[in-house]
Scaffold this motif. Sequence first.
Motif, PDB file in Angstrom:
ATOM      1  N   GLU A 192       0.820  -1.206   0.000  1.00  0.00           N
ATOM      2  CA  GLU A 192       0.000   0.000   0.000  1.00  0.00           C
ATOM      3  C   GLU A 192       0.858   1.263   0.000  1.00  0.00           C
ATOM      4  N   LEU A 193       0.560   2.166  -0.893  1.00  0.00           N
ATOM      5  CA  LEU A 193       1.239   3.459  -0.935  1.00  0.00           C
ATOM      6  C   LEU A 193       0.643   4.363   0.136  1.00  0.00           C
ATOM      7  N   LEU A 194       1.449   4.725   1.124  1.00  0.00           N
ATOM      8  CA  LEU A 194       0.989   5.567   2.221  1.00  0.00           C
ATOM      9  C   LEU A 194       1.271   7.044   1.965  1.00  0.00           C
ATOM     10  N   GLN A 195       2.379   7.323   1.289  1.00  0.00           N
ATOM     11  CA  GLN A 195       2.776   8.716   1.039  1.00  0.00           C
ATOM     12  C   GLN A 195       3.601   8.758  -0.230  1.00  0.00           C
ATOM     13  N   GLU A 196       3.375   9.780  -1.058  1.00  0.00           N
ATOM     14  CA  GLU A 196       4.173   9.911  -2.271  1.00  0.00           C
ATOM     15  C   GLU A 196       5.019  11.174  -2.293  1.00  0.00           C
ATOM     16  N   SER A 197       4.780  12.101  -1.375  1.00  0.00           N
ATOM     17  CA  SER A 197       5.549  13.342  -1.295  1.00  0.00           C
ATOM     18  C   SER A 197       5.897  13.643   0.155  1.00  0.00           C
ATOM     19  N   PRO A 198       7.091  14.138   0.447  1.00  0.00           N
ATOM     20  CA  PRO A 198       8.176  14.394  -0.497  1.00  0.00           C
ATOM     21  C   PRO A 198       8.902  13.131  -0.953  1.00  0.00           C
ATOM     22  N   VAL A 199       8.729  12.027  -0.203  1.00  0.00           N
ATOM     23  CA  VAL A 199       9.286  10.741  -0.624  1.00  0.00           C
ATOM     24  C   VAL A 199       8.231   9.663  -0.431  1.00  0.00           C
ATOM     25  N   VAL A 200       8.397   8.567  -1.140  1.00  0.00           N
ATOM     26  CA  VAL A 200       7.460   7.458  -1.054  1.00  0.00           C
ATOM     27  C   VAL A 200       7.621   6.718   0.270  1.00  0.00           C
ATOM     28  N   ILE A 201       6.494   6.465   0.919  1.00  0.00           N
ATOM     29  CA  ILE A 201       6.431   5.564   2.069  1.00  0.00           C
ATOM     30  C   ILE A 201       5.358   4.538   1.738  1.00  0.00           C
ATOM     31  N   TYR A 202       5.689   3.266   1.877  1.00  0.00           N
ATOM     32  CA  TYR A 202       4.694   2.227   1.592  1.00  0.00           C
ATOM     33  C   TYR A 202       4.630   1.218   2.730  1.00  0.00           C
ATOM     34  N   ARG A 203       3.505   0.504   2.787  1.00  0.00           N
ATOM     35  CA  ARG A 203       3.327  -0.576   3.748  1.00  0.00           C
ATOM     36  C   ARG A 203       3.363  -1.891   2.980  1.00  0.00           C
ATOM     37  N   ASP A 204       4.244  -2.789   3.376  1.00  0.00           N
ATOM     38  CA  ASP A 204       4.412  -4.023   2.612  1.00  0.00           C
ATOM     39  C   ASP A 204       3.406  -5.082   3.032  1.00  0.00           C
ATOM     40  N   SER A 205       3.544  -6.259   2.454  1.00  0.00           N
ATOM     41  CA  SER A 205       2.589  -7.333   2.698  1.00  0.00           C
ATOM     42  C   SER A 205       2.642  -7.870   4.120  1.00  0.00           C
ATOM     43  N   THR A 206       3.723  -7.538   4.854  1.00  0.00           N
ATOM     44  CA  THR A 206       3.825  -7.958   6.255  1.00  0.00           C
ATOM     45  C   THR A 206       3.445  -6.821   7.204  1.00  0.00           C
TER      46      THR A 206
ATOM     47  N   HIS B  81      13.917   6.987  -0.456  1.00  0.00           N
ATOM     48  CA  HIS B  81      14.529   8.271  -0.807  1.00  0.00           C
ATOM     49  C   HIS B  81      13.974   8.814  -2.117  1.00  0.00           C
ATOM     50  N   LEU B  82      12.954   8.176  -2.669  1.00  0.00           N
ATOM     51  CA  LEU B  82      12.431   8.554  -3.976  1.00  0.00           C
ATOM     52  C   LEU B  82      11.038   9.154  -3.863  1.00  0.00           C
ATOM     53  N   PRO B  83      10.752  10.214  -4.612  1.00  0.00           N
ATOM     54  CA  PRO B  83       9.424  10.824  -4.580  1.00  0.00           C
ATOM     55  C   PRO B  83       8.517  10.252  -5.662  1.00  0.00           C
ATOM     56  N   GLY B  84       7.208  10.347  -5.446  1.00  0.00           N
ATOM     57  CA  GLY B  84       6.269  10.168  -6.534  1.00  0.00           C
ATOM     58  C   GLY B  84       5.670   8.797  -6.704  1.00  0.00           C
ATOM     59  N   ARG B  85       4.399   8.796  -7.113  1.00  0.00           N
ATOM     60  CA  ARG B  85       3.703   7.544  -7.415  1.00  0.00           C
ATOM     61  C   ARG B  85       4.403   6.783  -8.536  1.00  0.00           C
ATOM     62  N   TYR B  86       4.966   7.516  -9.500  1.00  0.00           N
ATOM     63  CA  TYR B  86       5.650   6.856 -10.610  1.00  0.00           C
ATOM     64  C   TYR B  86       6.844   6.042 -10.123  1.00  0.00           C
ATOM     65  N   ASN B  87       7.535   6.523  -9.078  1.00  0.00           N
ATOM     66  CA  ASN B  87       8.627   5.731  -8.524  1.00  0.00           C
ATOM     67  C   ASN B  87       8.111   4.566  -7.682  1.00  0.00           C
ATOM     68  N   PHE B  88       6.929   4.721  -7.101  1.00  0.00           N
ATOM     69  CA  PHE B  88       6.311   3.595  -6.401  1.00  0.00           C
ATOM     70  C   PHE B  88       6.063   2.447  -7.372  1.00  0.00           C
ATOM     71  N   GLU B  89       5.634   2.775  -8.595  1.00  0.00           N
ATOM     72  CA  GLU B  89       5.435   1.732  -9.612  1.00  0.00           C
ATOM     73  C   GLU B  89       6.758   1.036  -9.927  1.00  0.00           C
TER      74      GLU B  89
ATOM     75  N   GLN C 142       3.030  15.557  -9.656  1.00  0.00           N
ATOM     76  CA  GLN C 142       3.560  15.129  -8.374  1.00  0.00           C
ATOM     77  C   GLN C 142       4.019  16.321  -7.540  1.00  0.00           C
ATOM     78  N   PHE C 143       4.755  17.228  -8.176  1.00  0.00           N
ATOM     79  CA  PHE C 143       5.277  18.395  -7.470  1.00  0.00           C
ATOM     80  C   PHE C 143       4.139  19.309  -7.020  1.00  0.00           C
ATOM     81  N   ALA C 144       3.119  19.435  -7.849  1.00  0.00           N
ATOM     82  CA  ALA C 144       1.969  20.271  -7.493  1.00  0.00           C
ATOM     83  C   ALA C 144       1.267  19.746  -6.249  1.00  0.00           C
ATOM     84  N   ALA C 145       1.291  18.425  -6.062  1.00  0.00           N
ATOM     85  CA  ALA C 145       0.618  17.817  -4.914  1.00  0.00           C
ATOM     86  C   ALA C 145       1.495  17.787  -3.666  1.00  0.00           C
ATOM     87  N   THR C 146       2.750  18.188  -3.802  1.00  0.00           N
ATOM     88  CA  THR C 146       3.687  18.155  -2.681  1.00  0.00           C
ATOM     89  C   THR C 146       3.485  19.364  -1.767  1.00  0.00           C
ATOM     90  N   PRO C 147       3.280  19.142  -0.487  1.00  0.00           N
ATOM     91  CA  PRO C 147       3.129  20.285   0.435  1.00  0.00           C
ATOM     92  C   PRO C 147       4.425  21.083   0.525  1.00  0.00           C
TER      93      PRO C 147
END
Length: 441
Positions: free
Chosen positions: A252-266, A273-281, A342-347
């Motif tokens: 699950e993608l929890l945060q995409e800005s300023p960097v990606v934070i995700y929750r894994d299957s566990t 260290h990477l920003p953006g939904r595109y890097n989550f992919e 992505q940048f437009a959505a970044t606080p």
Amino acid sequence: MVTTEQLYDKFLECTGVSTDTRRITPDCLFVALKGDKFDGNQFAEQALAQRARYALVDDPAVAERDQERCLLVADGLTALQDLARHHRQTFNFPVIGLTGSNGKTTTKELIAAVLSKKYRTYATVGNLNNHIGVPLTLLSLNEQCELAVVEMGANHQKEIELLCSIAQPTHGLITNVGKAHLEGFGGIEGVRKGKGELYDYLIQNGKTVFINSRDKTLMAMYRERLKDTRSESTVAEVIFYPAAEAADEPIELLQESPVVIYRDSTKQEVTTHLPGRYNFENMLAALAIGDYFGVSVEEANRAIADYNPTNNRSQVITKGTNTVLLDAYNANPSSMAAAIRQFAATPAKRKVVILGDMYELGEESEAEHAALGKLIADSKFDLVILAGKDMHYALGYLPKAYYFPDKFSLHNWIMDNPMTDTSFLIKGSRGMSLETVLPFI
């Protein structure tokens, strides 16, 4: 003239391969290549004087000067490709080939980082992903390798087909299909067809294909090829990520800005260290391939979390009170739009974009730069700075933007107008080299 087999015997005596006399190492094989404005044959003697063991040349006059160390072939580039193909056929470990309009290099780096947790993995160095770079990548492989990740770039149709015939990947994926190199491919359908040549090779040869099941274009491309090959005996193994039948995304993608934070299957949270939904992919692709090859979830997550780009791609850099998202390695309409959204959505307290021309768009350049201008206007940034000859097409939507036809003027303006407490997005095609702006911020 030497045959490929004879050339290979000479190659085995060498310590490596070089096409540049500035990068000659003792006992390497120098390959003389020709371009529009240079002829590598003219540098063969210099390479040998710098202790290259042999020089591969296609000029008989040059070969005559040192018949023992000059290896004469009909065409230097073809010989290099044939040599790499021959070398590829001497090993049987998995070779993962990947291509796509955007995210190739980042995805390659993430895949290599994950696989390196379990295997001795060799991946394309830098951006050596074309008809010269792929052969050089393959010729760097040795018996110590357990896995290889080979990036394949293309700017026209049939190029991926050629690279597949050389690299002969056992596994592969396409990151996405977008508006890149439209001039060479002949439009978006040409891009689709050209990138799809990787699917063609993998499916026709019964290899393994990884497909992002949420990408409608990639799924359609796969179904088209499956329909065409259904009656054939060779059917590829297909791995969907996330699983095509899954109702919920296990990662699950929890945060995409300023960097990606995700929750894994566990249910562990991973900060990258990477920003953006595109890097989550891109991360999902690396995690799927890691899982396929038996890398543990914990080790794969650690590899993703530790990866920190240093190649002008998706770099988050702090400069005093300013934060810079430096994504200046390349740009096309698809990647530019994704970065801007992505940048437009970044606080951020104050947001400034510094954008340069998108190259290789041919007749579509005016329309694509104008469309970019509308997207920028809709994004309502605090300040818009544009550079390059084609960026003036974006100005129709941006009456308050600052426009500079060249970087010298851009540099001077930024020096004369220092900013603080500001977030910047810097992006443009490689030829713009907008990373040169960074010292002035």
